[in-house]
Design a protein around this motif. Structure first.
Motif, mmCIF file in Angstrom:
data_model
loop_
_atom_site.group_PDB
_atom_site.id
_atom_site.type_symbol
_atom_site.label_atom_id
_atom_site.label_comp_id
_atom_site.label_asym_id
_atom_site.label_seq_id
_atom_site.Cartn_x
_atom_site.Cartn_y
_atom_site.Cartn_z
ATOM 1 N N GLN A 37 0.852 -1.181 0.000
ATOM 2 C CA GLN A 37 0.000 0.000 0.000
ATOM 3 C C GLN A 37 0.893 1.238 0.000
ATOM 4 O O GLN A 37 1.950 1.235 0.608
ATOM 5 C CB GLN A 37 -0.859 0.046 1.253
ATOM 6 C CG GLN A 37 -1.771 -1.122 1.423
ATOM 7 C CD GLN A 37 -2.479 -1.059 2.765
ATOM 8 O OE1 GLN A 37 -2.730 0.010 3.295
ATOM 9 N NE2 GLN A 37 -2.780 -2.214 3.318
ATOM 10 N N VAL A 39 0.515 5.690 0.248
ATOM 11 C CA VAL A 39 -0.350 6.856 0.462
ATOM 12 C C VAL A 39 0.493 8.103 0.253
ATOM 13 O O VAL A 39 1.606 8.203 0.769
ATOM 14 C CB VAL A 39 -0.927 6.877 1.898
ATOM 15 C CG1 VAL A 39 -1.750 8.128 2.138
ATOM 16 C CG2 VAL A 39 -1.751 5.631 2.158
ATOM 17 N N THR A 54 -4.016 7.244 -2.978
ATOM 18 C CA THR A 54 -3.693 5.915 -2.460
ATOM 19 C C THR A 54 -3.558 4.938 -3.614
ATOM 20 O O THR A 54 -4.171 5.110 -4.661
ATOM 21 C CB THR A 54 -4.773 5.390 -1.491
ATOM 22 O OG1 THR A 54 -5.993 5.225 -2.208
ATOM 23 C CG2 THR A 54 -4.973 6.321 -0.322
ATOM 24 N N ARG A 59 -6.221 -1.370 0.142
ATOM 25 C CA ARG A 59 -5.823 -0.078 0.695
ATOM 26 C C ARG A 59 -6.976 0.671 1.346
ATOM 27 O O ARG A 59 -8.136 0.386 1.118
ATOM 28 C CB ARG A 59 -5.242 0.784 -0.412
ATOM 29 C CG ARG A 59 -6.276 1.204 -1.457
ATOM 30 C CD ARG A 59 -5.604 2.049 -2.536
ATOM 31 N NE ARG A 59 -6.551 2.613 -3.445
ATOM 32 C CZ ARG A 59 -6.728 2.198 -4.685
ATOM 33 N NH1 ARG A 59 -6.033 1.184 -5.149
ATOM 34 N NH2 ARG A 59 -7.600 2.785 -5.470
ATOM 35 N N TRP A 60 -6.591 1.622 2.153
ATOM 36 C CA TRP A 60 -7.547 2.581 2.702
ATOM 37 C C TRP A 60 -7.813 3.596 1.594
ATOM 38 O O TRP A 60 -6.897 4.014 0.898
ATOM 39 C CB TRP A 60 -6.957 3.275 3.912
ATOM 40 C CG TRP A 60 -6.791 2.361 5.083
ATOM 41 C CD1 TRP A 60 -5.752 1.508 5.298
ATOM 42 C CD2 TRP A 60 -7.694 2.185 6.158
ATOM 43 N NE1 TRP A 60 -5.944 0.815 6.455
ATOM 44 C CE2 TRP A 60 -7.137 1.211 7.014
ATOM 45 C CE3 TRP A 60 -8.907 2.749 6.499
ATOM 46 C CZ2 TRP A 60 -7.764 0.805 8.177
ATOM 47 C CZ3 TRP A 60 -9.531 2.341 7.658
ATOM 48 C CH2 TRP A 60 -8.972 1.386 8.477
ATOM 49 N N ARG A 61 -9.056 3.993 1.446
ATOM 50 C CA ARG A 61 -9.409 4.936 0.383
ATOM 51 C C ARG A 61 -9.976 6.219 0.991
ATOM 52 O O ARG A 61 -10.767 6.155 1.927
ATOM 53 C CB ARG A 61 -10.439 4.309 -0.542
ATOM 54 C CG ARG A 61 -9.854 3.196 -1.368
ATOM 55 C CD ARG A 61 -10.893 2.642 -2.343
ATOM 56 N NE ARG A 61 -10.273 1.719 -3.278
ATOM 57 C CZ ARG A 61 -10.095 0.427 -3.055
ATOM 58 N NH1 ARG A 61 -10.467 -0.095 -1.923
ATOM 59 N NH2 ARG A 61 -9.543 -0.345 -3.965
ATOM 60 N N SER A 71 -10.678 8.345 5.871
ATOM 61 C CA SER A 71 -10.147 7.115 5.264
ATOM 62 C C SER A 71 -11.093 5.971 5.568
ATOM 63 O O SER A 71 -11.549 5.805 6.699
ATOM 64 C CB SER A 71 -8.774 6.783 5.840
ATOM 65 O OG SER A 71 -7.843 7.741 5.413
#
Length: 76
Positions: A37, A39, A54, A59-61, A71
């Motif tokens: 991942q 960012v 991102t 992953r965190w979006r 997020s």
């Protein structure tokens, strides 16, 4: 400033690359991240003063919640 082998964070305007260089670095990172991942938090002309990019499979979006960027990690 936060630093570890997998995380880099900081704020030094004098060392920030130009927009073209930053966009190219992002393209390279996003295309080669594999199962990881990545960012990128960068200055932006919006209410918060920053924007998030991102990349990665799990992953965190960033999600716009009434003008506030939060997020979220979506369930599979």
């Amino acid at each position: 400033m936060l630093s570890s082998p997998t995380n880099q964070a900081g704020h030094q305007r004098s060392l920030r690359p130009g927009r073209r260089v930053q966009d190219r670095l992002w393209e390279l990172l996003a295309s080669r991240i594999g199962d990881g991942q990545v960012v990128l938090v960068e200055p932006a002309a919006n209410e918060q003063g920053w924007a998030v990019r991102t990349a990665g499979r799990d992953r965190w979006r960033p999600v716009d919640f009434d003008g506030l960027i939060l997020s979220a990690r979506f369930r599979r």
